[in-house]
Design an enzyme around this catalytic site. Structure first.
Site: not given
Length: 417
Positions: A146, A221, A367, A395
């Site tokens: 994540h 990310s 984004d 995003h």
């Protein structure tokens, strides 16, 4: 007229962040004093001399502060030096910082001698066909990482429910990881949360623990930087790497790469509110710790309040994840992984290209958190990469507004790798 409005906004922005400069210096002295009173072994802040180590980001040290340069810290530190550190016999033990949360969930990791990350595993059992036992199926492993201020819930609440049962004699086993310092994973205070720290814990908690001889990587990310570092360390194990909105800020100069990352993902701005909060939490170590003390330390209380006002039994996982960290873990991960980690990205991608590992990049054209230019620049630097630009998503919605399509893209990547 436009020039006057811009000049006015620039002046207001300057004054607001000048105020935070002053508050950060005051809090620096206050926290140093409180740490000496309440902790046996306080962790030093980054307002002093720079430490010579390649793993630490330069952005930890060169964040300019007008009042620090004027010597406002010297008087306060003389007071702190007169205060002796508390000595309660716990110097050899791992303890929680006084400003961190002490609930059962947040301190449970301290009771374990062999610390490992929290990992959610999903796998489909091998089934027999109507004609009898089907031929031996091969197992494909996929590790999901994540992004910043998130957890494994990012994947379990999105793509996991759309992953299909085994097809074509292949069984997929999925691992969603709570990165070090986030979610239900350990949040040690003696850790600097460098790329290597994250990689070592993933190896210990997933690759070694489940005896993986090969795996695919999917990251979002901040997790993209960790995924590239992990893949570069074990290129013979990796079958494919999928990067979603990677924060790529490469430059010929290492320090410039770090500063580019900081000024892009957390530039000093008053609007929008989310960007303003991110800039304050990233640029001001002690102001950030103060807000974590108010919010993260008391997250169970805030969660009860939100449930009361929203009349819901369960809060959205994104709201919960925002507070499931310590200031120490979030602060260092932001600087050492996102900012400082940018100077290693070219080397990591180069290793994967030479090892013929397929690297895919997926990015939304709307984004604003990590601009599309990051992925375009990565593609220009390494034409061998596969770049998928998704229209009209940002995003988060690059995954959450197109979960089925995203899963189909992943399955295609895994099948062709």
């Amino acid at each position: 007229m436009e020039k006057k409005v811009k000049a006015l906004l620039d002046t207001i922005t300057f004054l607001v962040f000048l105020f935070f400069d002053f508050v950060d210096v005051v809090l620096c002295v206050a926290y140093e004093l409180l740490d000496k009173l309440f902790e046996a072994k306080p962790f030093p802040c980054y307002c002093g001399k720079k430490l010579e180590t390649k793993e630490l980001s330069e952005t930890l040290f060169w964040r300019k502060n007008v009042f620090r340069k004027m010597g406002f810290l010297s008087f306060g530190r003389k007071i702190c030096e007169a205060v002796k550190k508390r000595d309660d016999g716990n110097r050899g033990e791992v303890v929680n910082r006084w400003s961190d949360c002490g609930c059962d969930s947040c301190v449970s990791w301290m009771k374990k001698s062999n610390q490992k990350l929290h990992v959610v595993v999903k796998e489909f059992p091998q089934v027999n066909s109507e004609d009898g036992p089907r031929e031996e199926a091969t197992t494909e492993n996929v590790i999901f990482l994540h992004g910043f201020l998130s957890s494994s819930s990012y994947w379990t609440h999105s793509v996991f429910k759309y992953l299909s049962e085994p097809l074509n004699h292949q069984i997929y086993r999925y691992f969603a990881v709570d990165l070090l310092g986030f979610g239900k994973s350990p949040k040690p205070n003696d850790c600097l949360y460098t790329l290597n720290d994250h990689v070592e814990m993933i190896h210990k908690s997933v690759i070694s623990a489940y005896e993986l001889s090969s795996f695919h990587l999917v990251a979002h990310s901040m997790g993209c930087n960790i995924a590239l570092a992990l893949a570069a360390k074990y290129p013979k194990f990796v079958k494919s790497v999928t990067l979603v909105a990677p924060p790529y800020f490469s430059d010929s100069n290492d320090e410039t790469s770090s500063s580019m990352a900081l000024n892009t993902v957390a530039r000093k701005t008053l609007w929008p509110p989310l960007a303003f909060g991110k800039s304050v939490m990233t640029w001001y170590e002690h102001v950030g710790r103060f807000f974590c003390f108010l919010i993260c330390k008391n997250h169970t209380t805030w969660e009860r309040i939100f449930k009361l006002f929203t009349q819901t039994r369960e809060l959205n996982f994104m709201v919960v994840d925002l507070t499931r960290h310590t200031h120490h873990s979030a602060w260092h991960s932001m600087h050492n992984v996102i900012c400082g980690g940018s100077k290693f990205m070219d080397d990591y991608v180069g290793i994967l290209i030479n090892a013929k590992v397929k690297v895919w990049v997926i990015h939304g054209d709307q984004d604003l958190t990590v601009p599309l230019d990051c992925s375009n620049n990565l593609k220009m630097k390494f034409p061998q990469l596969k770049l998928i630009i998704v229209q009209n998503v940002d995003h988060g919605t690059v995954i959450f507004h197109r979960k089925r399509d995203f899963v189909k893209s992943l399955q295609h990547i895994w099948a062709t790798s």
